[in-house]
Design a protein around this motif. Sequence first.
Motif, PDB file in Angstrom:
ATOM      1  N   MET A 114      17.670 -94.127  11.404  1.00 16.81           N
ATOM      2  CA  MET A 114      17.872 -94.896  10.228  1.00 16.81           C
ATOM      3  C   MET A 114      18.834 -94.399   9.081  1.00 16.81           C
ATOM      4  N   ARG A 115      19.436 -95.064   8.257  1.00 12.43           N
ATOM      5  CA  ARG A 115      20.308 -94.732   7.165  1.00 12.43           C
ATOM      6  C   ARG A 115      19.440 -94.994   5.844  1.00 12.43           C
ATOM      7  N   TYR A 116      18.707 -93.996   5.470  1.00 12.90           N
ATOM      8  CA  TYR A 116      17.644 -94.126   4.401  1.00 12.90           C
ATOM      9  C   TYR A 116      18.355 -94.116   3.118  1.00 12.90           C
ATOM     10  N   HIS A 117      18.130 -95.050   2.107  1.00 15.23           N
ATOM     11  CA  HIS A 117      18.655 -95.186   0.885  1.00 15.23           C
ATOM     12  C   HIS A 117      17.551 -95.578  -0.060  1.00 15.23           C
ATOM     13  N   ASN A 118      16.616 -94.658  -0.238  1.00 16.89           N
ATOM     14  CA  ASN A 118      15.735 -94.950  -1.168  1.00 16.89           C
ATOM     15  C   ASN A 118      16.154 -94.658  -2.616  1.00 16.89           C
ATOM     16  N   THR A 119      16.385 -95.941  -3.262  1.00 12.01           N
ATOM     17  CA  THR A 119      16.686 -95.764  -4.882  1.00 12.01           C
ATOM     18  C   THR A 119      15.410 -96.216  -5.707  1.00 12.01           C
ATOM     19  N   TYR A 120      14.724 -97.024  -5.233  1.00 12.04           N
ATOM     20  CA  TYR A 120      13.735 -97.528  -6.191  1.00 12.04           C
ATOM     21  C   TYR A 120      12.981 -96.383  -6.932  1.00 12.04           C
ATOM     22  N   MET A 162       7.404 -98.464   1.549  1.00 11.81           N
ATOM     23  CA  MET A 162       7.330 -97.181   2.168  1.00 11.81           C
ATOM     24  C   MET A 162       8.972 -96.418   2.220  1.00 11.81           C
ATOM     25  N   ALA A 163       9.924 -97.153   2.589  1.00  9.54           N
ATOM     26  CA  ALA A 163      11.241 -96.748   2.563  1.00  9.54           C
ATOM     27  C   ALA A 163      12.203 -98.065   2.562  1.00  9.54           C
ATOM     28  N   GLN A 164      13.477 -97.441   1.932  1.00  9.94           N
ATOM     29  CA  GLN A 164      14.866 -98.601   1.937  1.00  9.94           C
ATOM     30  C   GLN A 164      15.805 -97.944   2.641  1.00  9.94           C
ATOM     31  N   VAL A 165      16.290 -98.909   3.454  1.00  9.48           N
ATOM     32  CA  VAL A 165      17.433 -98.348   4.428  1.00  9.48           C
ATOM     33  C   VAL A 165      18.361 -99.243   4.301  1.00  9.48           C
ATOM     34  N   LEU A 166      19.570 -99.010   4.878  1.00 10.04           N
ATOM     35  CA  LEU A 166      21.025 -99.846   5.209  1.00 10.04           C
ATOM     36  C   LEU A 166      20.939-100.056   6.611  1.00 10.04           C
ATOM     37  N   ASP A 167      20.869-101.665   6.806  1.00 10.54           N
ATOM     38  CA  ASP A 167      20.717-101.852   8.333  1.00 10.54           C
ATOM     39  C   ASP A 167      22.158-102.007   8.765  1.00 10.54           C
ATOM     40  N   ASP A 168      22.354-102.619   9.954  1.00 10.84           N
ATOM     41  CA  ASP A 168      23.636-102.365  10.670  1.00 10.84           C
ATOM     42  C   ASP A 168      24.681-103.356  10.156  1.00 10.84           C
ATOM     43  N   ASN A 169      24.430-104.199   8.976  1.00  9.81           N
ATOM     44  CA  ASN A 169      25.346-105.008   8.257  1.00  9.81           C
ATOM     45  C   ASN A 169      25.590-104.307   6.744  1.00  9.81           C
ATOM     46  N   ASP A 170      24.889-102.963   6.745  1.00 12.14           N
ATOM     47  CA  ASP A 170      25.048-102.311   5.457  1.00 12.14           C
ATOM     48  C   ASP A 170      24.337-102.854   4.471  1.00 12.14           C
ATOM     49  N   PHE A 218       5.531-105.976  18.334  1.00 10.78           N
ATOM     50  CA  PHE A 218       6.648-105.100  17.917  1.00 10.78           C
ATOM     51  C   PHE A 218       7.818-105.902  18.106  1.00 10.78           C
ATOM     52  N   ASN A 219       8.762-106.064  16.830  1.00  5.87           N
ATOM     53  CA  ASN A 219       9.858-106.926  16.667  1.00  5.87           C
ATOM     54  C   ASN A 219      11.238-105.945  16.940  1.00  5.87           C
ATOM     55  N   LEU A 220      11.564-106.143  18.176  1.00  6.60           N
ATOM     56  CA  LEU A 220      12.595-105.500  18.602  1.00  6.60           C
ATOM     57  C   LEU A 220      13.903-105.503  18.116  1.00  6.60           C
ATOM     58  N   SER A 221      14.102-107.074  17.751  1.00  2.40           N
ATOM     59  CA  SER A 221      15.492-107.223  17.017  1.00  2.40           C
ATOM     60  C   SER A 221      15.406-106.517  15.855  1.00  2.40           C
ATOM     61  N   VAL A 222      14.511-106.729  15.042  1.00  2.00           N
ATOM     62  CA  VAL A 222      14.499-106.348  13.690  1.00  2.00           C
ATOM     63  C   VAL A 222      14.628-104.558  13.615  1.00  2.00           C
ATOM     64  N   ALA A 223      13.939-104.154  14.879  1.00  2.00           N
ATOM     65  CA  ALA A 223      14.112-102.559  14.908  1.00  2.00           C
ATOM     66  C   ALA A 223      15.511-102.017  15.142  1.00  2.00           C
ATOM     67  N   GLY A 243      18.163 -99.920  12.580  1.00  2.00           N
ATOM     68  CA  GLY A 243      18.350 -98.536  13.253  1.00  2.00           C
ATOM     69  C   GLY A 243      17.246 -97.900  13.632  1.00  2.00           C
ATOM     70  N   TRP A 244      16.156 -98.324  13.618  1.00  2.00           N
ATOM     71  CA  TRP A 244      14.704 -97.999  14.000  1.00  2.00           C
ATOM     72  C   TRP A 244      14.766 -97.258  15.656  1.00  2.00           C
ATOM     73  N   THR A 245      15.490 -98.183  16.326  1.00  2.00           N
ATOM     74  CA  THR A 245      15.411 -97.701  17.737  1.00  2.00           C
ATOM     75  C   THR A 245      16.293 -96.537  18.446  1.00  2.00           C
TER      76      THR A 245
END
Length: 488
Positions: A1-7, A91-99, A31-36, A40-42
């Motif tokens: 995953m692309r972590y982007h912890n800003t808070y 827990m974390a902030q990440v950038l998803d596959d759509n940035d 488990f929600n594979l689509s969200v995973a 980028g969790w997968t």
Amino acid sequence: MRYHNTYVHLDPRLYHQQPPTPLKNPRAGHFNLSVAEQLGWTEDEDLMARWVDILGGEYVPAQFEPLAMAYAGHQFGQWAGQLGDGRGLLMAQVLDDNDQLQDLHLKGSGLTPYSRMGDGRAVLRSTIREYLCGHALNQLGIPSSNALGFVVSDTPIRRECMEAGAALMRVADSHIRLGHIEWIASFAPDLLSEFTDYMIDTYYPECRDSDTPVLAFLQKVVERTARMIADWQLIGFAHGVMNTDNLSITGSTMDFGPFGFMERFNPAWINNHSDHTGRYAYQNQPAIGHWNLNIWLPHFMRLEGVTRETLADCLAPYEATFMQHYQQGLCRKLGLPHQSESLTIAFEWLTLLEDNLLDYTNGFRALLGLVAPDEHPYEQQLLLTLTSELQGEALQAWEDWSTRYLAQIQSFPIEQVINSLKTNNPAYVLRNSMAQRAITAAEQGQFEEVARLYDLLASPYTVQDIATALDSSPPAPNAPQMPISCSS
């Protein structure tokens, strides 16, 4: 995953850093594979192998930086003071596959400094309801939090009775609420400028192109909130507890506990058993959205260039935005263009549904059985069931309306009408009875019904073989709709 912890890099008065408190013997719920895949969790073998441990609070990946947010709010119209994440952690902030920035928020993670009199936990029934509802709203095209998955455990939780503790990894484009600004205004007003800059730069960067970025940001929040609530009204969704701490700055649905999807159409429907005055009834949601924003906006008067007059200009588009979005959507639900004649027939249809307490979802979907019965046997059966409940003057009113409606659509290509009916009227929503059957099975350790409903609600606009008759069956006429408890 692309972590982007800003808070976590904001002023530490805004949060409390801490790890989750582990649940006892956490086990997979769903488990929600689509969200995973979206997150980028997968792509991370460690995350995939240990997702139950992560959601159960037993394992915190190195790049997670868990924290509990501080916020405040108005609850049922009254100032409630400091609230905050009392049973959840960002827990974390990440950038998803759509940035797109996404928050991973673990709900049911244990006590925090903001827990007040609570125990910091969530129970299985409310976890399943939120998991399925977030999934359902997303698939219906309504901005909403979603979830990566949930776990159940042997941790006993006392509510009305002893229940199984559970945890949900909620995923949302933001967990910043209107209540964050209310907290800052009351407890740390010196942070208002910095925090406003963070909200603009993180969630509304396009507002930097404005001569007045803060005002542009505020107007965007107003407009997104209006569109979100219009989407709720169109689909028949009642949030149940629209406190200021339950509304996101991004116009995405969040924190729905005693929610419900309209069955037999009653605009005055109250789905929260704690809402004794009907403040958050379905028909009141647009007005409550305006009320919440009106409470929220004046806090920004501390900023340079923000006055009571400019704030009034920011709030002014709310009603027009809501009405335009709602009326356009209502016309699309009938396969008609947005014009006065279409609105007349649309509101007549709503009146017919209300006067006869007909099922909202089935009623709109059944129009396919009226327009093209041979190609839509499922909808034809819905129509037969619907009209079988009508007698005398009610049946005559239906026949008169359907005649006018069929005449109205003759002016437009039939394929266009059918496509609009199909894509704007779901065959399935998450009825409370559906969720309850899944909860009852899950409490016996059987999660197959959760999985079936997840699959069914993944394609709500398509008639499916996995559906059962109970998935589209409304309660009996005049039977009260199931009220939902706030306890979770």
